[in-house]
Write an enzyme that holds these catalytic residues in place. Structure first.
Site, short mmCIF file in Angstrom:
data_model
loop_
_atom_site.label_atom_id
_atom_site.label_comp_id
_atom_site.label_asym_id
_atom_site.label_seq_id
_atom_site.Cartn_x
_atom_site.Cartn_y
_atom_site.Cartn_z
N HIS A 147 0.80 -1.22 0.00
CA HIS A 147 0.00 0.00 0.00
C HIS A 147 0.83 1.28 0.00
O HIS A 147 0.29 2.38 0.10
CB HIS A 147 -0.93 -0.01 1.23
N LYS A 149 3.10 4.51 -1.19
CA LYS A 149 3.08 5.46 -2.32
C LYS A 149 4.26 6.41 -2.12
O LYS A 149 4.08 7.55 -1.70
CB LYS A 149 1.78 6.26 -2.37
N ASP A 154 17.65 9.64 -6.22
CA ASP A 154 19.10 9.62 -5.96
C ASP A 154 19.45 9.30 -4.50
O ASP A 154 20.49 9.74 -4.01
CB ASP A 154 19.73 10.96 -6.36
#
Length: 204
Positions: A147, A149, A154
């Site tokens: 779940h 996000k 870098d």
């Protein structure tokens, strides 16, 4: 003697100015990024210049949007990637974000994506395009959802929040995104990503 004194004064002043500029540059380089974005971003629903503003951000597909809009700010941070871009997303269907990621690949950036298995091949899924563009993609069946996000640029910049990378999240949902370069926070996510990448290895 006066001539030499003037020379020393000039050299001294130059050194002071040079040191000031150098310290300012160091401060700028080390300045921590902490930014919060909110969606929906209604500014991208119109091409009317009166609603866009004076400063324009061009997406990879040449769509012109307000430079200060949440969409533009988020895309601009992704565009900063020089070496690596690690994505960990429940779902990825927004074509504009996919084009930005693929543009990173064209510049030689190594891109990895972990996605929730249940969303692979769904409506609007961008995974096929990303794979064909050289993005390493992993998704694995598991009892519960992957779940997350978040994205790591870098290994120095974190993009994290409730925001799914979908068109609905951009122009419909109430979403938030926090962007930070705080090393303590970023490093925690870098370590978590390494664990998840190994966990989602299809050979395991």
């Amino acid at each position: 003697m006066v001539f030499y004194s003037e020379q020393f004064c000039i050299l001294g002043a130059t050194a002071v100015v040079g040191y000031y500029i150098y310290t300012r540059m160091l401060k700028t380089d080390k300045e921590e990024i902490n930014e919060v974005l909110f969606f929906p971003d209604h500014s991208i629903e119109t091409f009317n210049k009166d609603y866009i503003g004076n400063k324009i951000f061009k997406t990879v597909s040449c769509m012109a949007i307000d430079e200060n809009s949440s969409m533009a700010r988020m895309l601009s941070f992704i565009r900063r990637a020089e070496k690596t871009l690690d994505l960990c997303l429940m779902i990825f269907t927004c074509g504009e974000f996919a084009r930005e990621v693929l543009d990173c690949r064209k510049r030689g950036v190594r891109v990895r994506l972990i996605v929730d298995y249940s969303n692979i091949g769904g409506s609007g899924c961008q995974l096929r395009n990303l794979r064909e563009g050289g993005v390493f993609v992993r998704g694995r069946k598991q009892p519960f959802l992957m779940h997350h996000k978040f994205a790591i640029v870098d290994s120095k910049l974190l993009i994290n929040g409730s925001f799914n990378w979908t068109g609905t999240a951009v122009i419909g949902n109430n979403e938030n995104v926090v962007i930070t370069s705080n090393s303590k926070v970023v490093n925690r996510f870098v370590k978590e990503y390494a664990k998840l990448w190994e966990k989602h290895d299809p050979q395991q």
